[in-house]
Design a protein around this motif. Structure first.
Motif, PDB file in Angstrom:
ATOM      1  N   ASP A  23       0.837  -1.048   0.001  1.00  0.00           N
ATOM      2  CA  ASP A  23      -0.156   0.009   0.082  1.00  0.00           C
ATOM      3  C   ASP A  23       0.831   1.226   0.108  1.00  0.00           C
ATOM      4  O   ASP A  23       2.052   1.188   0.074  1.00  0.00           O
ATOM      5  N   GLN A  24       0.204   2.435  -0.425  1.00  0.00           N
ATOM      6  CA  GLN A  24       1.091   3.843  -0.312  1.00  0.00           C
ATOM      7  C   GLN A  24       1.514   4.109   0.739  1.00  0.00           C
ATOM      8  O   GLN A  24       2.756   4.527   0.859  1.00  0.00           O
ATOM      9  N   PRO A  25       1.112   4.041   2.000  1.00  0.00           N
ATOM     10  CA  PRO A  25       1.742   4.350   3.423  1.00  0.00           C
ATOM     11  C   PRO A  25       3.074   3.299   3.362  1.00  0.00           C
ATOM     12  O   PRO A  25       4.166   3.834   3.957  1.00  0.00           O
ATOM     13  N   ALA A  26       3.044   2.080   3.240  1.00  0.00           N
ATOM     14  CA  ALA A  26       4.271   1.378   3.123  1.00  0.00           C
ATOM     15  C   ALA A  26       5.315   1.793   2.272  1.00  0.00           C
ATOM     16  O   ALA A  26       6.417   1.680   2.490  1.00  0.00           O
ATOM     17  N   ALA A  27       4.824   2.031   1.238  1.00  0.00           N
ATOM     18  CA  ALA A  27       5.990   2.409   0.088  1.00  0.00           C
ATOM     19  C   ALA A  27       6.469   4.024   0.667  1.00  0.00           C
ATOM     20  O   ALA A  27       7.578   4.048   0.410  1.00  0.00           O
ATOM     21  N   THR A  28       5.827   4.688   1.020  1.00  0.00           N
ATOM     22  CA  THR A  28       6.175   6.200   1.508  1.00  0.00           C
ATOM     23  C   THR A  28       7.190   5.894   2.640  1.00  0.00           C
ATOM     24  O   THR A  28       8.266   6.443   2.797  1.00  0.00           O
ATOM     25  N   ASN A  29       6.962   4.810   3.557  1.00  0.00           N
ATOM     26  CA  ASN A  29       7.954   4.597   4.629  1.00  0.00           C
ATOM     27  C   ASN A  29       9.195   4.145   4.060  1.00  0.00           C
ATOM     28  O   ASN A  29      10.238   4.677   4.808  1.00  0.00           O
ATOM     29  N   ALA A  30       9.121   3.238   3.138  1.00  0.00           N
ATOM     30  CA  ALA A  30      10.184   2.440   2.530  1.00  0.00           C
ATOM     31  C   ALA A  30      11.055   3.643   1.722  1.00  0.00           C
ATOM     32  O   ALA A  30      12.265   3.752   1.986  1.00  0.00           O
ATOM     33  N   VAL A  31      10.422   4.514   1.245  1.00  0.00           N
ATOM     34  CA  VAL A  31      11.379   5.554   0.719  1.00  0.00           C
ATOM     35  C   VAL A  31      11.798   6.428   1.576  1.00  0.00           C
ATOM     36  O   VAL A  31      12.995   7.055   1.443  1.00  0.00           O
ATOM     37  N   LYS A  32      11.116   6.665   2.563  1.00  0.00           N
ATOM     38  CA  LYS A  32      11.740   7.844   3.774  1.00  0.00           C
ATOM     39  C   LYS A  32      12.766   7.317   4.186  1.00  0.00           C
ATOM     40  O   LYS A  32      13.711   7.888   4.803  1.00  0.00           O
ATOM     41  N   VAL A  33      12.902   5.807   4.350  1.00  0.00           N
ATOM     42  CA  VAL A  33      14.141   5.191   5.116  1.00  0.00           C
ATOM     43  C   VAL A  33      15.173   5.149   3.986  1.00  0.00           C
ATOM     44  O   VAL A  33      16.324   5.239   4.146  1.00  0.00           O
ATOM     45  N   ALA A  34      14.992   4.757   2.677  1.00  0.00           N
ATOM     46  CA  ALA A  34      16.080   4.398   1.884  1.00  0.00           C
ATOM     47  C   ALA A  34      16.595   5.909   1.169  1.00  0.00           C
ATOM     48  O   ALA A  34      17.965   5.723   0.608  1.00  0.00           O
ATOM     49  N   LEU A  35      15.849   6.829   1.116  1.00  0.00           N
ATOM     50  CA  LEU A  35      16.420   8.183   0.484  1.00  0.00           C
ATOM     51  C   LEU A  35      17.674   8.545   1.390  1.00  0.00           C
ATOM     52  O   LEU A  35      18.895   8.977   0.561  1.00  0.00           O
ATOM     53  N   PRO A  36      17.619   8.924   2.630  1.00  0.00           N
ATOM     54  CA  PRO A  36      18.863   9.082   3.319  1.00  0.00           C
ATOM     55  C   PRO A  36      19.986   8.148   3.081  1.00  0.00           C
ATOM     56  O   PRO A  36      21.312   8.750   2.912  1.00  0.00           O
ATOM     57  N   THR A  37      19.738   6.970   3.085  1.00  0.00           N
ATOM     58  CA  THR A  37      20.803   6.054   2.755  1.00  0.00           C
ATOM     59  C   THR A  37      21.252   5.842   1.538  1.00  0.00           C
ATOM     60  O   THR A  37      22.536   5.807   1.202  1.00  0.00           O
ATOM     61  N   ALA A  38      20.554   6.328   0.373  1.00  0.00           N
ATOM     62  CA  ALA A  38      20.868   6.322  -0.910  1.00  0.00           C
ATOM     63  C   ALA A  38      21.827   7.605  -1.109  1.00  0.00           C
ATOM     64  O   ALA A  38      22.967   7.290  -2.025  1.00  0.00           O
ATOM     65  N   PHE A  39      21.541   8.577  -0.832  1.00  0.00           N
ATOM     66  CA  PHE A  39      21.907   9.895  -0.725  1.00  0.00           C
ATOM     67  C   PHE A  39      23.414  10.078   0.133  1.00  0.00           C
ATOM     68  O   PHE A  39      24.194  10.811  -0.007  1.00  0.00           O
ATOM     69  N   GLY A  40      23.256   9.289   1.130  1.00  0.00           N
ATOM     70  CA  GLY A  40      24.456   9.484   2.299  1.00  0.00           C
ATOM     71  C   GLY A  40      25.779   9.128   1.477  1.00  0.00           C
ATOM     72  O   GLY A  40      26.902   9.753   2.102  1.00  0.00           O
ATOM     73  N   GLY A  41      25.672   8.357   0.619  1.00  0.00           N
ATOM     74  CA  GLY A  41      27.062   7.878   0.008  1.00  0.00           C
ATOM     75  C   GLY A  41      27.738   8.799  -1.205  1.00  0.00           C
ATOM     76  O   GLY A  41      28.677   8.741  -1.324  1.00  0.00           O
ATOM     77  N   LEU A  42      26.769   9.747  -1.385  1.00  0.00           N
ATOM     78  CA  LEU A  42      27.115  10.481  -2.541  1.00  0.00           C
ATOM     79  C   LEU A  42      28.377  11.317  -2.381  1.00  0.00           C
ATOM     80  O   LEU A  42      29.278  11.445  -3.274  1.00  0.00           O
TER      81      LEU A  42
END
Length: 52
Positions: A23-42
């Motif tokens: 569902d969309q709330p689960a996808a939103t939570n996943a993105v909120k967790v993944a974005l800082p991790t993905a961009f942290g290594g830049l």
């Protein structure tokens, strides 16, 4: 709006939820967790491209 919120607002959450089969709330939570991790290594990758 913070830069994180701005970036989050550009993610196609509904499409992501459909592709993941959640569902969309689960996808939103996943993105909120993944974005800082993905961009942290830049910064490290930008200063040391050979580390890739």
């Amino acid at each position: 709006m913070t830069p994180f919120d701005d970036l989050l607002s550009q993610v196609p959450i509904a499409q992501l939820a459909d592709k993941l089969g959640v569902d969309q709330p689960a996808a939103t939570n996943a993105v909120k967790v993944a974005l800082p991790t993905a961009f942290g290594g830049l910064p490290a990758n930008a200063t040391e491209p050979a580390a890739l």
